[in-house]
Design a protein around this motif. Sequence first.
Motif, PDB file in Angstrom:
ATOM      1  N   LYS A 189      -3.187 -42.654 -28.340  1.00  0.00           N
ATOM      2  CA  LYS A 189      -4.027 -42.223 -27.217  1.00  0.00           C
ATOM      3  C   LYS A 189      -3.655 -40.837 -26.704  1.00  0.00           C
ATOM      4  O   LYS A 189      -4.512 -40.084 -26.259  1.00  0.00           O
ATOM      5  CB  LYS A 189      -3.934 -43.219 -26.064  1.00  0.00           C
ATOM      6  CG  LYS A 189      -4.607 -44.534 -26.338  1.00  0.00           C
ATOM      7  CD  LYS A 189      -4.526 -45.446 -25.138  1.00  0.00           C
ATOM      8  CE  LYS A 189      -5.181 -46.789 -25.430  1.00  0.00           C
ATOM      9  NZ  LYS A 189      -5.095 -47.685 -24.275  1.00  0.00           N
ATOM     10  N   ALA A 190      -2.380 -40.490 -26.760  1.00  0.00           N
ATOM     11  CA  ALA A 190      -1.917 -39.199 -26.246  1.00  0.00           C
ATOM     12  C   ALA A 190      -1.604 -38.223 -27.389  1.00  0.00           C
ATOM     13  O   ALA A 190      -0.878 -37.259 -27.200  1.00  0.00           O
ATOM     14  CB  ALA A 190      -0.685 -39.397 -25.380  1.00  0.00           C
ATOM     15  N   MET A 191      -2.182 -38.460 -28.544  1.00  0.00           N
ATOM     16  CA  MET A 191      -1.892 -37.644 -29.726  1.00  0.00           C
ATOM     17  C   MET A 191      -2.153 -36.160 -29.479  1.00  0.00           C
ATOM     18  O   MET A 191      -1.305 -35.315 -29.770  1.00  0.00           O
ATOM     19  CB  MET A 191      -2.740 -38.141 -30.899  1.00  0.00           C
ATOM     20  CG  MET A 191      -2.630 -37.296 -32.155  1.00  0.00           C
ATOM     21  SD  MET A 191      -3.563 -37.965 -33.545  1.00  0.00           S
ATOM     22  CE  MET A 191      -5.231 -37.678 -33.016  1.00  0.00           C
ATOM     23  N   TYR A 192      -3.300 -35.830 -28.934  1.00  0.00           N
ATOM     24  CA  TYR A 192      -3.642 -34.419 -28.741  1.00  0.00           C
ATOM     25  C   TYR A 192      -2.751 -33.765 -27.691  1.00  0.00           C
ATOM     26  O   TYR A 192      -2.435 -32.582 -27.795  1.00  0.00           O
ATOM     27  CB  TYR A 192      -5.124 -34.268 -28.379  1.00  0.00           C
ATOM     28  CG  TYR A 192      -6.033 -34.727 -29.496  1.00  0.00           C
ATOM     29  CD1 TYR A 192      -6.047 -34.063 -30.719  1.00  0.00           C
ATOM     30  CD2 TYR A 192      -6.859 -35.832 -29.335  1.00  0.00           C
ATOM     31  CE1 TYR A 192      -6.871 -34.484 -31.755  1.00  0.00           C
ATOM     32  CE2 TYR A 192      -7.683 -36.266 -30.367  1.00  0.00           C
ATOM     33  CZ  TYR A 192      -7.678 -35.587 -31.569  1.00  0.00           C
ATOM     34  OH  TYR A 192      -8.483 -36.006 -32.597  1.00  0.00           O
ATOM     35  N   GLN A 193      -2.328 -34.526 -26.706  1.00  0.00           N
ATOM     36  CA  GLN A 193      -1.397 -33.989 -25.709  1.00  0.00           C
ATOM     37  C   GLN A 193      -0.065 -33.618 -26.359  1.00  0.00           C
ATOM     38  O   GLN A 193       0.511 -32.574 -26.054  1.00  0.00           O
ATOM     39  CB  GLN A 193      -1.166 -35.001 -24.584  1.00  0.00           C
ATOM     40  CG  GLN A 193      -2.399 -35.231 -23.736  1.00  0.00           C
ATOM     41  CD  GLN A 193      -2.240 -36.379 -22.762  1.00  0.00           C
ATOM     42  OE1 GLN A 193      -1.468 -37.289 -22.993  1.00  0.00           O
ATOM     43  NE2 GLN A 193      -2.977 -36.324 -21.665  1.00  0.00           N
ATOM     44  N   HIS A 194       0.385 -34.454 -27.269  1.00  0.00           N
ATOM     45  CA  HIS A 194       1.662 -34.176 -27.941  1.00  0.00           C
ATOM     46  C   HIS A 194       1.545 -33.006 -28.919  1.00  0.00           C
ATOM     47  O   HIS A 194       2.472 -32.194 -29.028  1.00  0.00           O
ATOM     48  CB  HIS A 194       2.182 -35.441 -28.627  1.00  0.00           C
ATOM     49  CG  HIS A 194       2.723 -36.438 -27.657  1.00  0.00           C
ATOM     50  ND1 HIS A 194       4.023 -36.435 -27.227  1.00  0.00           N
ATOM     51  CD2 HIS A 194       2.113 -37.457 -27.000  1.00  0.00           C
ATOM     52  CE1 HIS A 194       4.211 -37.408 -26.357  1.00  0.00           C
ATOM     53  NE2 HIS A 194       3.060 -38.044 -26.212  1.00  0.00           N
ATOM     54  N   PHE A 195       0.421 -32.921 -29.616  1.00  0.00           N
ATOM     55  CA  PHE A 195       0.209 -31.752 -30.487  1.00  0.00           C
ATOM     56  C   PHE A 195       0.164 -30.470 -29.649  1.00  0.00           C
ATOM     57  O   PHE A 195       0.770 -29.463 -30.007  1.00  0.00           O
ATOM     58  CB  PHE A 195      -1.095 -31.889 -31.295  1.00  0.00           C
ATOM     59  CG  PHE A 195      -0.962 -32.692 -32.560  1.00  0.00           C
ATOM     60  CD1 PHE A 195      -0.075 -32.312 -33.558  1.00  0.00           C
ATOM     61  CD2 PHE A 195      -1.740 -33.818 -32.764  1.00  0.00           C
ATOM     62  CE1 PHE A 195       0.043 -33.038 -34.734  1.00  0.00           C
ATOM     63  CE2 PHE A 195      -1.630 -34.561 -33.934  1.00  0.00           C
ATOM     64  CZ  PHE A 195      -0.735 -34.167 -34.919  1.00  0.00           C
ATOM     65  N   ALA A 196      -0.552 -30.508 -28.530  1.00  0.00           N
ATOM     66  CA  ALA A 196      -0.658 -29.329 -27.664  1.00  0.00           C
ATOM     67  C   ALA A 196       0.698 -28.957 -27.072  1.00  0.00           C
ATOM     68  O   ALA A 196       1.044 -27.773 -26.979  1.00  0.00           O
ATOM     69  CB  ALA A 196      -1.674 -29.586 -26.552  1.00  0.00           C
ATOM     70  N   ALA A 197       1.480 -29.961 -26.688  1.00  0.00           N
ATOM     71  CA  ALA A 197       2.806 -29.698 -26.116  1.00  0.00           C
ATOM     72  C   ALA A 197       3.708 -29.014 -27.150  1.00  0.00           C
ATOM     73  O   ALA A 197       4.432 -28.068 -26.820  1.00  0.00           O
ATOM     74  CB  ALA A 197       3.436 -30.994 -25.639  1.00  0.00           C
ATOM     75  N   ARG A 198       3.653 -29.459 -28.395  1.00  0.00           N
ATOM     76  CA  ARG A 198       4.467 -28.831 -29.436  1.00  0.00           C
ATOM     77  C   ARG A 198       3.959 -27.422 -29.774  1.00  0.00           C
ATOM     78  O   ARG A 198       4.737 -26.533 -30.059  1.00  0.00           O
ATOM     79  CB  ARG A 198       4.515 -29.718 -30.674  1.00  0.00           C
ATOM     80  CG  ARG A 198       5.668 -30.685 -30.536  1.00  0.00           C
ATOM     81  CD  ARG A 198       5.525 -31.976 -31.242  1.00  0.00           C
ATOM     82  NE  ARG A 198       6.726 -32.772 -31.027  1.00  0.00           N
ATOM     83  CZ  ARG A 198       7.072 -33.344 -29.874  1.00  0.00           C
ATOM     84  NH1 ARG A 198       6.325 -33.191 -28.818  1.00  0.00           N
ATOM     85  NH2 ARG A 198       8.174 -34.056 -29.766  1.00  0.00           N
ATOM     86  N   PHE A 199       2.653 -27.228 -29.703  1.00  0.00           N
ATOM     87  CA  PHE A 199       2.101 -25.890 -29.896  1.00  0.00           C
ATOM     88  C   PHE A 199       2.604 -24.956 -28.800  1.00  0.00           C
ATOM     89  O   PHE A 199       3.071 -23.853 -29.072  1.00  0.00           O
ATOM     90  CB  PHE A 199       0.561 -25.947 -29.885  1.00  0.00           C
ATOM     91  CG  PHE A 199      -0.094 -24.639 -30.208  1.00  0.00           C
ATOM     92  CD1 PHE A 199      -0.434 -24.326 -31.517  1.00  0.00           C
ATOM     93  CD2 PHE A 199      -0.368 -23.708 -29.218  1.00  0.00           C
ATOM     94  CE1 PHE A 199      -1.030 -23.122 -31.833  1.00  0.00           C
ATOM     95  CE2 PHE A 199      -0.964 -22.496 -29.519  1.00  0.00           C
ATOM     96  CZ  PHE A 199      -1.298 -22.203 -30.830  1.00  0.00           C
ATOM     97  N   ALA A 200       2.525 -25.402 -27.547  1.00  0.00           N
ATOM     98  CA  ALA A 200       3.008 -24.593 -26.416  1.00  0.00           C
ATOM     99  C   ALA A 200       4.498 -24.321 -26.550  1.00  0.00           C
ATOM    100  O   ALA A 200       4.969 -23.214 -26.265  1.00  0.00           O
ATOM    101  CB  ALA A 200       2.715 -25.306 -25.098  1.00  0.00           C
ATOM    102  N   ALA A 201       5.243 -25.310 -27.019  1.00  0.00           N
ATOM    103  CA  ALA A 201       6.692 -25.135 -27.199  1.00  0.00           C
ATOM    104  C   ALA A 201       6.988 -24.063 -28.242  1.00  0.00           C
ATOM    105  O   ALA A 201       7.854 -23.206 -28.040  1.00  0.00           O
ATOM    106  CB  ALA A 201       7.334 -26.463 -27.609  1.00  0.00           C
ATOM    107  N   LYS A 202       6.266 -24.087 -29.342  1.00  0.00           N
ATOM    108  CA  LYS A 202       6.485 -23.079 -30.386  1.00  0.00           C
ATOM    109  C   LYS A 202       6.119 -21.685 -29.889  1.00  0.00           C
ATOM    110  O   LYS A 202       6.829 -20.719 -30.161  1.00  0.00           O
ATOM    111  CB  LYS A 202       5.692 -23.441 -31.646  1.00  0.00           C
ATOM    112  CG  LYS A 202       6.264 -24.660 -32.347  1.00  0.00           C
ATOM    113  CD  LYS A 202       5.516 -24.978 -33.627  1.00  0.00           C
ATOM    114  CE  LYS A 202       6.110 -26.204 -34.283  1.00  0.00           C
ATOM    115  NZ  LYS A 202       5.828 -26.277 -35.706  1.00  0.00           N
ATOM    116  N   GLU A 203       5.030 -21.587 -29.144  1.00  0.00           N
ATOM    117  CA  GLU A 203       4.644 -20.294 -28.561  1.00  0.00           C
ATOM    118  C   GLU A 203       5.732 -19.791 -27.603  1.00  0.00           C
ATOM    119  O   GLU A 203       6.095 -18.620 -27.628  1.00  0.00           O
ATOM    120  CB  GLU A 203       3.325 -20.417 -27.805  1.00  0.00           C
ATOM    121  CG  GLU A 203       2.102 -20.299 -28.670  1.00  0.00           C
ATOM    122  CD  GLU A 203       1.801 -18.865 -29.087  1.00  0.00           C
ATOM    123  OE1 GLU A 203       2.178 -17.928 -28.364  1.00  0.00           O
ATOM    124  OE2 GLU A 203       1.187 -18.697 -30.139  1.00  0.00           O
TER     125      GLU A 203
END
Length: 165
Positions: A86-100
């Motif tokens: 259910k929170a898959m996209y939130q976790h992908f976005a969080a890891r994207f923000a972390a890498k940035e």
Amino acid sequence: MAFGRRTKYELLYKIKTYSYNRNHVCMITVYALNIAKRRKEKMRITCGTDVIEIERIKESIEKSGETFLKKIYTQTEINYCQAKRKAMYQHFAARFAAKEAIFKAISCYLKEKFDITWTDVEIINEQDGKPKVHFLQKEISNINIDLSISHCQNYAVATAIAIKE
């Protein structure tokens, strides 16, 4: 919060330990800089922050699918995020923000901005859930990163503090 007289390695440990509490990240960074100046140590601390709309990542994944995922994330990250359902996209976005945020924090240490790719940085979780940065490229593995990630329904944010001696 007083650290007393500590070696630079004890200080780095304290920074990593205390900065998990998001309220202390900036205060500890300033404190560490002051100690490094007083001791005349060659410690450099940089910071990077990123905020992203979760909808943008969701659209990219739905549009480009596996191509987007393989370009940005390691297989370990993909497996972790997809397991969240259910929170898959939130976790992908969080890891994207972390890498940035990490790229912003370490950019001053790179000779060329293309010396590092998205998949050279892997965000994993420790047993207690704290995010941990794993560099897959040896040239940058000597940089200590403290990372804080958070997300809500619409946004993901990450702050990275890079410490290099």
